[in-house]
Design a protein around this motif. Structure first.
Motif, PDB file in Angstrom:
ATOM      1  N   LYS A  95      11.095  14.512  13.842  1.00  0.00           N
ATOM      2  CA  LYS A  95      11.228  13.655  14.417  1.00  0.00           C
ATOM      3  C   LYS A  95      10.993  13.821  15.889  1.00  0.00           C
ATOM      4  CE  LYS A  95      13.501   9.575  12.966  1.00  0.00           C
ATOM      5  NZ  LYS A  95      14.551   8.796  12.871  1.00  0.00           N
ATOM      6  N   VAL A  96       9.810  13.220  16.473  1.00  0.00           N
ATOM      7  CA  VAL A  96       9.359  13.323  17.813  1.00  0.00           C
ATOM      8  C   VAL A  96       9.213  11.692  18.145  1.00  0.00           C
ATOM      9  CG1 VAL A  96       7.891  14.267  19.476  1.00  0.00           C
ATOM     10  CG2 VAL A  96       8.287  15.618  17.500  1.00  0.00           C
ATOM     11  N   GLU A  97       9.981  11.542  19.442  1.00  0.00           N
ATOM     12  CA  GLU A  97      10.005  10.116  19.930  1.00  0.00           C
ATOM     13  C   GLU A  97      10.014   9.349  18.953  1.00  0.00           C
ATOM     14  OE1 GLU A  97       6.534  10.005  22.723  1.00  0.00           O
ATOM     15  OE2 GLU A  97       7.286  11.818  23.868  1.00  0.00           O
ATOM     16  N   GLY A  98      10.838   9.209  17.889  1.00  0.00           N
ATOM     17  CA  GLY A  98      11.131   8.372  16.803  1.00  0.00           C
ATOM     18  C   GLY A  98      10.276   8.435  15.743  1.00  0.00           C
ATOM     19  N   GLU A  99       9.032   9.143  15.814  1.00  0.00           N
ATOM     20  CA  GLU A  99       7.981   9.130  14.719  1.00  0.00           C
ATOM     21  C   GLU A  99       8.067  10.359  14.024  1.00  0.00           C
ATOM     22  OE1 GLU A  99       4.568   7.659  15.147  1.00  0.00           O
ATOM     23  OE2 GLU A  99       4.908   5.878  16.512  1.00  0.00           O
ATOM     24  N   PHE A 100       7.937  10.689  12.812  1.00  0.00           N
ATOM     25  CA  PHE A 100       7.750  12.015  11.907  1.00  0.00           C
ATOM     26  C   PHE A 100       6.440  12.556  12.150  1.00  0.00           C
ATOM     27  CE2 PHE A 100      11.539  10.208   9.927  1.00  0.00           C
ATOM     28  CZ  PHE A 100      12.216  11.232   9.948  1.00  0.00           C
ATOM     29  N   VAL A 101       6.561  13.763  12.617  1.00  0.00           N
ATOM     30  CA  VAL A 101       5.066  14.626  12.571  1.00  0.00           C
ATOM     31  C   VAL A 101       5.460  15.952  11.920  1.00  0.00           C
ATOM     32  CG1 VAL A 101       4.617  13.731  14.911  1.00  0.00           C
ATOM     33  CG2 VAL A 101       5.860  15.909  14.811  1.00  0.00           C
ATOM     34  N   PRO A 102       4.209  16.562  11.295  1.00  0.00           N
ATOM     35  CA  PRO A 102       4.474  17.978  10.679  1.00  0.00           C
ATOM     36  C   PRO A 102       5.406  18.873  11.372  1.00  0.00           C
ATOM     37  CG  PRO A 102       2.353  17.062  10.374  1.00  0.00           C
ATOM     38  CD  PRO A 102       3.002  16.258  11.407  1.00  0.00           C
ATOM     39  N   ALA A 103       6.241  19.542  10.764  1.00  0.00           N
ATOM     40  CA  ALA A 103       7.171  20.718  11.425  1.00  0.00           C
ATOM     41  C   ALA A 103       6.196  21.682  11.739  1.00  0.00           C
ATOM     42  CB  ALA A 103       8.345  21.105  10.734  1.00  0.00           C
ATOM     43  N   ARG A 104       6.089  22.522  12.789  1.00  0.00           N
ATOM     44  CA  ARG A 104       5.243  23.576  12.992  1.00  0.00           C
ATOM     45  C   ARG A 104       5.964  25.210  12.206  1.00  0.00           C
ATOM     46  NH1 ARG A 104       5.073  22.249  18.919  1.00  0.00           N
ATOM     47  NH2 ARG A 104       3.120  20.875  19.017  1.00  0.00           N
ATOM     48  N   ASN A 105       5.000  25.665  11.413  1.00  0.00           N
ATOM     49  CA  ASN A 105       5.312  26.934  11.027  1.00  0.00           C
ATOM     50  C   ASN A 105       6.427  26.813   9.987  1.00  0.00           C
ATOM     51  OD1 ASN A 105       4.094  28.534  13.237  1.00  0.00           O
ATOM     52  ND2 ASN A 105       5.719  27.826  14.351  1.00  0.00           N
ATOM     53  N   ALA A 106       6.169  25.611   9.009  1.00  0.00           N
ATOM     54  CA  ALA A 106       6.850  25.260   7.949  1.00  0.00           C
ATOM     55  C   ALA A 106       6.657  26.547   6.851  1.00  0.00           C
ATOM     56  CB  ALA A 106       6.219  23.932   7.301  1.00  0.00           C
ATOM     57  N   ASP A 107       5.746  27.188   6.738  1.00  0.00           N
ATOM     58  CA  ASP A 107       5.619  28.121   5.679  1.00  0.00           C
ATOM     59  C   ASP A 107       6.504  29.316   6.099  1.00  0.00           C
ATOM     60  OD1 ASP A 107       3.749  28.909   8.064  1.00  0.00           O
ATOM     61  OD2 ASP A 107       2.853  30.248   7.215  1.00  0.00           O
ATOM     62  N   LEU A 108       6.639  29.821   7.433  1.00  0.00           N
ATOM     63  CA  LEU A 108       7.511  30.651   7.647  1.00  0.00           C
ATOM     64  C   LEU A 108       8.943  30.236   7.572  1.00  0.00           C
ATOM     65  CD1 LEU A 108       5.592  32.517  10.778  1.00  0.00           C
ATOM     66  CD2 LEU A 108       5.583  32.896   8.412  1.00  0.00           C
ATOM     67  N   TRP A 109       9.043  29.032   8.215  1.00  0.00           N
ATOM     68  CA  TRP A 109      10.683  28.658   8.107  1.00  0.00           C
ATOM     69  C   TRP A 109      11.104  28.396   6.567  1.00  0.00           C
ATOM     70  CZ3 TRP A 109      12.958  29.588  12.063  1.00  0.00           C
ATOM     71  CH2 TRP A 109      12.433  29.500  13.408  1.00  0.00           C
ATOM     72  N   GLN A 110      10.150  28.223   5.622  1.00  0.00           N
ATOM     73  CA  GLN A 110      10.538  28.075   4.112  1.00  0.00           C
ATOM     74  C   GLN A 110      10.947  29.558   3.649  1.00  0.00           C
ATOM     75  OE1 GLN A 110      10.703  25.353   1.702  1.00  0.00           O
ATOM     76  NE2 GLN A 110      12.103  27.183   1.076  1.00  0.00           N
TER      77      GLN A 110
END
Length: 160
Positions: A95-110
């Motif tokens: 959530k960024v400023e009340g809106e959902f946006v893709p999380a960066r580096n999701a492949d690595l965080w997973q």
């Protein structure tokens, strides 16, 4: 059952951001020491910081108690404040400023979350370039890796 305590020091960096990048890892277990690193042709600093942690954790063959030292506030905060788990629960959205946006580096965080499910990991923030010998060694390993001729491709990096 987790093995004895493993200590990991990690560091990542880039020349330009995005740009040529690399990471270095020092793994300590009892009287054993292992150092490794890798360089990438085009990536980001944050991705290299995360990849360093992943590489260190992947090197462990059995479930272990790990104390992981990083100078990356991004890595430490994302893991200790539960951000990555929250992003995963939200379909890798943040959530960024009340809106959902893709999380960066999701492949690595997973990958990091999967490894943290396997190992018992405590994340510790250290100050970079503050004379901590193992952290300085990681930086040196990363710098050497970045200077190699045959750099890897960061297939998960999107952007430029």
């Amino acid at each position: 059952m987790a093995q004895g305590k493993v200590v990991l020091y990690t560091d990542g960096g880039c020349q330009g951001n995005p740009g040529k990048g690399s990471y270095g890892v020092v793994l300590l277990y009892k009287d054993h020491r292992k150092e490794f690193s890798a360089g990438y042709a085009f990536t980001t600093n944050n991705r290299m910081e995360i990849m360093a942690c992943i590489a260190g954790l992947k090197a462990l063959q059995k479930p272990s108690h790990v104390v992981l030292f990083s100078d990356s506030a991004y890595v430490i905060n994302t893991m200790t404040k539960g951000w990555a788990k929250r992003w995963r629960a939200n379909g890798w959205q943040r959530k960024v400023e009340g809106e959902f946006v893709p999380a960066r580096n999701a492949d690595l965080w997973q990958a990091m979350l999967d490894l943290c499910d396997y190992h018992e990991v405590t994340f510790v923030k250290v100050r970079g370039h503050a004379g901590i010998p193992e952290n300085e060694r990681c930086h040196e390993l990363a710098s050497l890796a970045m200077g190699q001729g045959d750099l890897l491709i960061d297939h998960g990096f999107v952007g430029g």
